[in-house]
Scaffold this motif. Sequence first.
Motif, PDB file in Angstrom:
ATOM      1  N   ARG A 161       0.871  -1.282  -0.025  1.00 45.01           N
ATOM      2  CA  ARG A 161       0.061   0.053  -0.101  1.00 45.01           C
ATOM      3  C   ARG A 161       0.755   1.211   0.093  1.00 45.01           C
ATOM      4  O   ARG A 161       0.591   2.126  -0.709  1.00 45.01           O
ATOM      5  N   GLN A 162       1.898   1.299   0.761  1.00 45.66           N
ATOM      6  CA  GLN A 162       2.951   2.425   0.921  1.00 45.66           C
ATOM      7  C   GLN A 162       3.581   2.868  -0.603  1.00 45.66           C
ATOM      8  O   GLN A 162       3.485   3.984  -1.090  1.00 45.66           O
ATOM      9  N   GLU A 163       3.983   1.709  -1.275  1.00 47.61           N
ATOM     10  CA  GLU A 163       4.606   1.829  -2.481  1.00 47.61           C
ATOM     11  C   GLU A 163       3.653   2.571  -3.578  1.00 47.61           C
ATOM     12  O   GLU A 163       4.007   3.044  -4.301  1.00 47.61           O
ATOM     13  N   ALA A 164       2.367   1.870  -3.466  1.00 50.53           N
ATOM     14  CA  ALA A 164       1.321   2.134  -4.528  1.00 50.53           C
ATOM     15  C   ALA A 164       1.161   3.604  -4.137  1.00 50.53           C
ATOM     16  O   ALA A 164       0.840   4.531  -5.327  1.00 50.53           O
ATOM     17  N   SER A 165       0.804   3.898  -2.971  1.00 55.43           N
ATOM     18  CA  SER A 165       0.454   5.409  -2.834  1.00 55.43           C
ATOM     19  C   SER A 165       1.559   6.315  -3.082  1.00 55.43           C
ATOM     20  O   SER A 165       1.372   7.557  -3.765  1.00 55.43           O
ATOM     21  N   ARG A 170       1.221   9.247  -5.947  1.00 55.01           N
ATOM     22  CA  ARG A 170       1.552  10.585  -5.760  1.00 55.01           C
ATOM     23  C   ARG A 170       2.861  11.172  -6.817  1.00 55.01           C
ATOM     24  O   ARG A 170       2.620  12.381  -7.020  1.00 55.01           O
ATOM     25  N   LEU A 171       3.610  10.454  -6.888  1.00 56.76           N
ATOM     26  CA  LEU A 171       4.729  10.760  -7.904  1.00 56.76           C
ATOM     27  C   LEU A 171       4.340  11.101  -9.023  1.00 56.76           C
ATOM     28  O   LEU A 171       4.633  12.133  -9.850  1.00 56.76           O
ATOM     29  N   SER A 172       3.425  10.037  -9.782  1.00 59.80           N
ATOM     30  CA  SER A 172       2.868  10.572 -10.836  1.00 59.80           C
ATOM     31  C   SER A 172       1.943  11.591 -11.128  1.00 59.80           C
ATOM     32  O   SER A 172       1.627  12.079 -12.102  1.00 59.80           O
ATOM     33  N   VAL A 209      11.556  14.670  -4.517  1.00 62.06           N
ATOM     34  CA  VAL A 209      12.712  14.251  -4.112  1.00 62.06           C
ATOM     35  C   VAL A 209      12.317  13.313  -2.808  1.00 62.06           C
ATOM     36  O   VAL A 209      12.773  12.043  -2.469  1.00 62.06           O
ATOM     37  N   ARG A 210      11.568  14.043  -1.939  1.00 64.64           N
ATOM     38  CA  ARG A 210      10.993  13.445  -0.693  1.00 64.64           C
ATOM     39  C   ARG A 210      10.231  12.061  -0.907  1.00 64.64           C
ATOM     40  O   ARG A 210      10.434  11.147  -0.217  1.00 64.64           O
ATOM     41  N   LEU A 211       9.432  12.197  -2.016  1.00 65.35           N
ATOM     42  CA  LEU A 211       8.452  10.874  -2.148  1.00 65.35           C
ATOM     43  C   LEU A 211       9.501   9.790  -2.898  1.00 65.35           C
ATOM     44  O   LEU A 211       9.396   8.604  -2.210  1.00 65.35           O
ATOM     45  N   ARG A 212      10.606  10.061  -3.615  1.00 58.33           N
ATOM     46  CA  ARG A 212      11.560   8.960  -3.964  1.00 58.33           C
ATOM     47  C   ARG A 212      12.325   8.327  -2.946  1.00 58.33           C
ATOM     48  O   ARG A 212      12.496   7.169  -2.752  1.00 58.33           O
ATOM     49  N   GLU A 213      12.556   9.241  -1.834  1.00 57.53           N
ATOM     50  CA  GLU A 213      13.206   8.918  -0.843  1.00 57.53           C
ATOM     51  C   GLU A 213      12.569   7.833  -0.005  1.00 57.53           C
ATOM     52  O   GLU A 213      13.093   6.663   0.358  1.00 57.53           O
ATOM     53  N   GLU A 214      11.360   8.290   0.342  1.00 58.30           N
ATOM     54  CA  GLU A 214      10.261   7.247   0.753  1.00 58.30           C
ATOM     55  C   GLU A 214      10.111   6.019   0.191  1.00 58.30           C
ATOM     56  O   GLU A 214      10.311   5.007   0.868  1.00 58.30           O
ATOM     57  N   ALA A 249      11.176   2.124   1.705  1.00 61.45           N
ATOM     58  CA  ALA A 249      10.040   1.342   1.949  1.00 61.45           C
ATOM     59  C   ALA A 249      10.429  -0.146   1.864  1.00 61.45           C
ATOM     60  O   ALA A 249      10.061  -0.808   3.119  1.00 61.45           O
ATOM     61  N   PRO A 250      11.233  -0.567   0.966  1.00 60.28           N
ATOM     62  CA  PRO A 250      11.693  -2.067   1.182  1.00 60.28           C
ATOM     63  C   PRO A 250      12.622  -2.042   2.477  1.00 60.28           C
ATOM     64  O   PRO A 250      12.567  -3.148   3.071  1.00 60.28           O
ATOM     65  N   GLN A 251      13.533  -1.451   2.913  1.00 59.89           N
ATOM     66  CA  GLN A 251      14.259  -1.246   3.894  1.00 59.89           C
ATOM     67  C   GLN A 251      13.563  -1.508   5.142  1.00 59.89           C
ATOM     68  O   GLN A 251      13.483  -2.239   6.199  1.00 59.89           O
TER      69      GLN A 251
END
Length: 466
Positions: free
Chosen positions: A66-70, A74-76, A210-215, A219-221
């Motif tokens: 869910r986090q990765e999809a969200s 938001r990035l798109s 940049v913030r969304l890409r960092e999150e 997410a996997p870690q």
Amino acid sequence: MPSPSDVRAERRRLIESIGALRRLLADRRAFEVADRRRLSREARDRGRAETAHGKALHRIHEQRTRQEASLTHRLSALDGEHERQEGQALAVLRRRSIERALSSAHLTASEVNGIGNGLIRSLAAQGIGTAADFDDVSWGKAPNGKGGDVLYIHRTSGGKVHINGIGEHRGRPLLEWRRSTLARAQARAPHKLPPDERHRIAGIIEAERVRLREELAEAPQTAETARAEAVRLHAEALDLLTAATGEAARIAAERRAEFDAMAEQLLDLQSRLSAHVDTYGDAGRRVRRAQNRALRPIPQAPPLPGIPSPRAPGDAATRVGLTKATGRTGPHPVPGVRASPGWLVPILYFCLTAVVGVGELGDNTAHPSMMIASRLVALAATAELLRLWLPRIRTRTAGPLPDGTGRQTSGVFLALTAAGMFEDENSDVFGAACVVSVLAAVLFLAGTGSRIVEADDRTSRNGAAT
């Protein structure tokens, strides 16, 4: 040669020792039941731990998905967000420019035809001095309810006012002046954002990207860290369960070994008692009854599956001739197995048949010989089933009914049914009665053969044991 009193004393001592051991061994069944419950409880706790661990891992996986999809959504959506913020900023810039232009357009006698300085002062007294102070005019009832409709001026701050002397001829030029001023302000308002404002919005969007890409990269870690924590907690729970299980199993094994040792000691005492009986013979009626009770077979608790006993007292039982000493010919007890209560159904049926017979219901009357024969057969079947069933529902002599008893019972039941069909005068079922008779004979003979084979096997085993 010891005296009779010494023989009786020694025999009583052996019998009392056997009785004491039997009382101690009586707790074994309760112990085995409790140990089975312990194993079931441990298996249930382990299953719950595994289920909880699986749910935790599934929950972590769902949260990551869910986090990765969200974050991806938001990035798109940031490109559209850039355009939206630029549009909002341009709309705010234009609105402020128009408001400033309207606020700077003061109402004067030279701007509006037909409105002199007196009316301008009256308008100013009501808070209307620029084009930004009102936005529309309309007709409505007079404030005092007299004189018909009058012209109202709608203030931008809210509410409407009526100025004496401003009617349709003066209100229309006033509204047209305001509209022309608004059109000029809209035409002069900026249609593009300044470069610094566009750079500012672009910087905000890029920082958010940049913030969304960092999150998204973290997410996997984060999920892996949560998964490792769940695995650690699961391992700790299993270690606690394993430690508790091992300690309980050790205590149970020690207790089972004690019971096995007591069983071996009991078998040894029974062997000594049998040898004493063979050597010195009968010691009296009272001692004989206690002696027979002492030489009863040891009730064996069924071993737990997958848990071998530290000792094997059953092997030691072959050293003691209990069959010869006790002279038992009844059913051999099978621990944990009793005759089914369902045998009460055929017993009750044969009892009823022994009373009412067959083929005698309603207006039908059976032949006297059939009336007597059917009752005798039902009575014999009832007596045989009771003889076999009653001892096998007791705790000390529990066991299944002999092989073939079911087929014999079915054969007798079908035979009585066929007899009733033969005696039925109201229906033509002679062919069906013949078929049922043949089937009854086959079942009864098959059951009798099984009973004979089982009796021969038991006799050969008893002969080999002696």
